[in-house]
Scaffold this motif. Structure first.
Motif, PDB file in Angstrom:
ATOM      1  N   TYR A 158     -30.559 -17.881  15.420  1.00  0.00           N
ATOM      2  CA  TYR A 158     -30.941 -16.752  14.574  1.00  0.00           C
ATOM      3  C   TYR A 158     -29.861 -16.513  13.522  1.00  0.00           C
ATOM      4  CZ  TYR A 158     -34.057 -15.991  18.521  1.00  0.00           C
ATOM      5  OH  TYR A 158     -34.998 -16.167  19.499  1.00  0.00           O
ATOM      6  N   THR A 159     -30.288 -15.981  12.378  1.00  0.00           N
ATOM      7  CA  THR A 159     -29.346 -15.626  11.336  1.00  0.00           C
ATOM      8  C   THR A 159     -29.824 -14.359  10.635  1.00  0.00           C
ATOM      9  OG1 THR A 159     -28.034 -16.539   9.512  1.00  0.00           O
ATOM     10  CG2 THR A 159     -30.396 -17.027   9.500  1.00  0.00           C
ATOM     11  N   CYS A 160     -29.012 -13.852   9.719  1.00  0.00           N
ATOM     12  CA  CYS A 160     -29.364 -12.665   8.940  1.00  0.00           C
ATOM     13  C   CYS A 160     -30.116 -13.090   7.688  1.00  0.00           C
ATOM     14  CB  CYS A 160     -28.108 -11.901   8.523  1.00  0.00           C
ATOM     15  SG  CYS A 160     -26.993 -11.448   9.855  1.00  0.00           S
ATOM     16  N   ALA A 161     -31.042 -12.242   7.262  1.00  0.00           N
ATOM     17  CA  ALA A 161     -31.807 -12.525   6.048  1.00  0.00           C
ATOM     18  C   ALA A 161     -32.013 -11.250   5.252  1.00  0.00           C
ATOM     19  CB  ALA A 161     -33.157 -13.140   6.390  1.00  0.00           C
ATOM     20  N   ASN A 162     -32.196 -11.436   3.962  1.00  0.00           N
ATOM     21  CA  ASN A 162     -32.563 -10.343   3.067  1.00  0.00           C
ATOM     22  C   ASN A 162     -33.796 -10.802   2.294  1.00  0.00           C
ATOM     23  OD1 ASN A 162     -32.708  -8.163   1.335  1.00  0.00           O
ATOM     24  ND2 ASN A 162     -30.543  -8.191   0.787  1.00  0.00           N
ATOM     25  N   CYS A 166     -34.010 -15.056  -1.245  1.00  0.00           N
ATOM     26  CA  CYS A 166     -33.906 -15.202   0.213  1.00  0.00           C
ATOM     27  C   CYS A 166     -32.490 -15.552   0.658  1.00  0.00           C
ATOM     28  CB  CYS A 166     -34.883 -16.263   0.721  1.00  0.00           C
ATOM     29  SG  CYS A 166     -35.052 -16.287   2.523  1.00  0.00           S
ATOM     30  N   PRO A 167     -31.547 -14.601   0.569  1.00  0.00           N
ATOM     31  CA  PRO A 167     -30.229 -14.843   1.142  1.00  0.00           C
ATOM     32  C   PRO A 167     -30.311 -15.040   2.663  1.00  0.00           C
ATOM     33  CG  PRO A 167     -30.169 -12.989  -0.387  1.00  0.00           C
ATOM     34  CD  PRO A 167     -31.610 -13.316  -0.154  1.00  0.00           C
ATOM     35  N   LEU A 168     -29.603 -16.047   3.158  1.00  0.00           N
ATOM     36  CA  LEU A 168     -29.521 -16.345   4.590  1.00  0.00           C
ATOM     37  C   LEU A 168     -28.071 -16.568   4.969  1.00  0.00           C
ATOM     38  CD1 LEU A 168     -32.377 -19.020   4.964  1.00  0.00           C
ATOM     39  CD2 LEU A 168     -32.521 -16.616   5.630  1.00  0.00           C
ATOM     40  N   GLY A 169     -27.682 -16.115   6.161  1.00  0.00           N
ATOM     41  CA  GLY A 169     -26.330 -16.403   6.628  1.00  0.00           C
ATOM     42  C   GLY A 169     -25.757 -15.287   7.478  1.00  0.00           C
ATOM     43  N   PRO A 170     -24.470 -15.324   7.783  1.00  0.00           N
ATOM     44  CA  PRO A 170     -23.528 -16.341   7.302  1.00  0.00           C
ATOM     45  C   PRO A 170     -23.579 -17.644   8.100  1.00  0.00           C
ATOM     46  CG  PRO A 170     -22.380 -14.715   8.631  1.00  0.00           C
ATOM     47  CD  PRO A 170     -23.809 -14.237   8.525  1.00  0.00           C
ATOM     48  N   TRP A 171     -24.165 -17.606   9.303  1.00  0.00           N
ATOM     49  CA  TRP A 171     -24.263 -18.774  10.174  1.00  0.00           C
ATOM     50  C   TRP A 171     -25.420 -18.569  11.124  1.00  0.00           C
ATOM     51  CZ3 TRP A 171     -18.993 -16.710  10.064  1.00  0.00           C
ATOM     52  CH2 TRP A 171     -18.867 -15.514  10.787  1.00  0.00           C
ATOM     53  N   ILE A 172     -25.648 -19.552  11.989  1.00  0.00           N
ATOM     54  CA  ILE A 172     -26.698 -19.476  13.010  1.00  0.00           C
ATOM     55  C   ILE A 172     -26.045 -19.139  14.342  1.00  0.00           C
ATOM     56  CG2 ILE A 172     -28.516 -20.740  14.218  1.00  0.00           C
ATOM     57  CD1 ILE A 172     -28.522 -22.653  11.741  1.00  0.00           C
ATOM     58  N   GLU A 173     -26.549 -18.124  15.008  1.00  0.00           N
ATOM     59  CA  GLU A 173     -26.107 -17.792  16.362  1.00  0.00           C
ATOM     60  C   GLU A 173     -27.149 -18.336  17.337  1.00  0.00           C
ATOM     61  OE1 GLU A 173     -24.631 -17.251  19.529  1.00  0.00           O
ATOM     62  OE2 GLU A 173     -23.338 -16.262  18.047  1.00  0.00           O
ATOM     63  N   THR A 174     -26.730 -19.251  18.217  1.00  0.00           N
ATOM     64  CA  THR A 174     -27.685 -19.943  19.085  1.00  0.00           C
ATOM     65  C   THR A 174     -27.946 -19.213  20.399  1.00  0.00           C
ATOM     66  OG1 THR A 174     -25.969 -21.288  20.168  1.00  0.00           O
ATOM     67  CG2 THR A 174     -26.956 -22.158  18.128  1.00  0.00           C
ATOM     68  N   GLU A 175     -27.143 -18.212  20.733  1.00  0.00           N
ATOM     69  CA  GLU A 175     -27.253 -17.605  22.060  1.00  0.00           C
ATOM     70  C   GLU A 175     -27.698 -16.147  22.018  1.00  0.00           C
ATOM     71  OE1 GLU A 175     -23.549 -18.350  24.034  1.00  0.00           O
ATOM     72  OE2 GLU A 175     -23.588 -20.472  23.529  1.00  0.00           O
ATOM     73  N   VAL A 198     -26.315  -7.225   4.879  1.00  0.00           N
ATOM     74  CA  VAL A 198     -27.204  -7.172   6.035  1.00  0.00           C
ATOM     75  C   VAL A 198     -26.396  -7.550   7.263  1.00  0.00           C
ATOM     76  CG1 VAL A 198     -29.238  -8.169   7.152  1.00  0.00           C
ATOM     77  CG2 VAL A 198     -29.243  -7.736   4.679  1.00  0.00           C
ATOM     78  N   THR A 199     -26.359  -6.656   8.242  1.00  0.00           N
ATOM     79  CA  THR A 199     -25.625  -6.913   9.480  1.00  0.00           C
ATOM     80  C   THR A 199     -26.590  -6.893  10.654  1.00  0.00           C
ATOM     81  OG1 THR A 199     -23.612  -5.888   8.613  1.00  0.00           O
ATOM     82  CG2 THR A 199     -23.774  -6.126  10.998  1.00  0.00           C
ATOM     83  N   ILE A 200     -26.507  -7.915  11.489  1.00  0.00           N
ATOM     84  CA  ILE A 200     -27.316  -7.968  12.698  1.00  0.00           C
ATOM     85  C   ILE A 200     -26.384  -8.104  13.889  1.00  0.00           C
ATOM     86  CG2 ILE A 200     -29.088  -9.214  13.979  1.00  0.00           C
ATOM     87  CD1 ILE A 200     -30.392  -9.919  11.369  1.00  0.00           C
TER      88      ILE A 200
END
Length: 260
Positions: free
Chosen positions: A140-144, A168-177, A244-246
């Motif tokens: 999963y990652t953050c999106a706007n 479609c900004p995406l990031g900063p990385w993918i969290e797999t867990e 955007v913070t998740i």
């Protein structure tokens, strides 16, 4: 595990982010061999995160986005809650990474932010049963889901309003867990909180969305599913910094600029 895509000295690669700002020297990237879809090996070569440029964490063949998946967001724009998920596309050319600018489109006078949890697909899949959804997700990652709201309302069809370059900004990385069932999703503009919600407020959870989408189409490794935005969407202006913070992932930050 946090997997980032990055550029350094003209070279592009993927790495596993280790440590955080509290660690002496800050986080580092352990460069991986190959790409993060399927099994991969860490090279053991590490570079400070501060010395690389973070790129969009994936280069999707398509972004499938879901509209009106939070009841309060549907209501704030005067819309009914849909009986089935409302899906639309954002093109691959709309993707930018954290730190990249969002370019205010010349054909709009009302640009809005929409903070969203993004699902990154890890394997080719079609007609995925609900109990197998976790098997096809890389992370999963953050999106706007940046939207030209006036254009969306005027044209009805959303392609230009949500598909322009840098939408479609995406990031900063993918969290797999990450467990996506109940995490905080927030958006700030120039440090002021605009959106604050939780994924538990989604009308349809991640599993239902993947089932619904893959009934119709094949998803490929690196494809992205946007899961909808909580209430509080609002305007962006030239010079604004939108973040955007998740919870459990991190923060995606972009500055709005006018072309020319």
């Amino acid at each position: 595990m946090r997997i980032a895509r990055f550029s350094i000295d003209g070279n592009v690669g993927y790495g596993v982010v280790e440590g955080d700002a509290s660690v002496e020297g800050g986080p580092v990237l352990d460069i991986i061999k190959g790409i993060p879809y399927g099994d991969f090996e860490r090279s053991g070569t590490k570079v400070p995160l501060a010395k690389v440029r973070l790129l969009p964490p994936v280069l999707p063949s398509k972004i499938v986005a879901i509209g009106r998946n939070y009841a309060e967001h549907a209501a704030e724009l005067g819309n009914e809650v849909p009986e089935v998920p409302v899906a639309f596309f954002k093109p691959s050319t709309s993707v930018v990474g954290s730190g990249d600018p969002v370019v205010y489109p010349s054909f709009s006078q009302e640009l809005h932010h929409e903070a969203e949890l993004a699902v990154v697909i890890g394997r080719m899949c079609r007609e995925v049963p609900r109990e197998r959804v976790k098997d096809v997700i890389l992370g999963y990652t953050c999106a706007n889901d940046v939207t030209a709201r006036d254009v969306q309302q005027r044209e009805k069809q959303w392609a230009r309003a949500k598909g322009f370059d840098s939408a479609c900004p995406l990031g900063p990385w993918i969290e797999t867990e990450l467990d996506p069932a109940d995490v905080a999703v927030t958006c700030t503009v120039n440090g002021e909180t605009r959106q604050s919600g939780r994924t538990s407020q989604m009308l349809r959870p991640v599993e239902d969305l993947i089932v619904h989408i893959t009934e119709a189409m094949t998803l490929l490794p690196g494809d992205v599913v946007l899961t909808g935005t909580p209430a509080g969407v609002g305007p962006l202006n030239d010079g604004d910094e939108v973040a955007v913070t998740i919870e459990g992932i991190g923060t995606l930050t972009n500055k709005v600029i006018k072309r020319g």
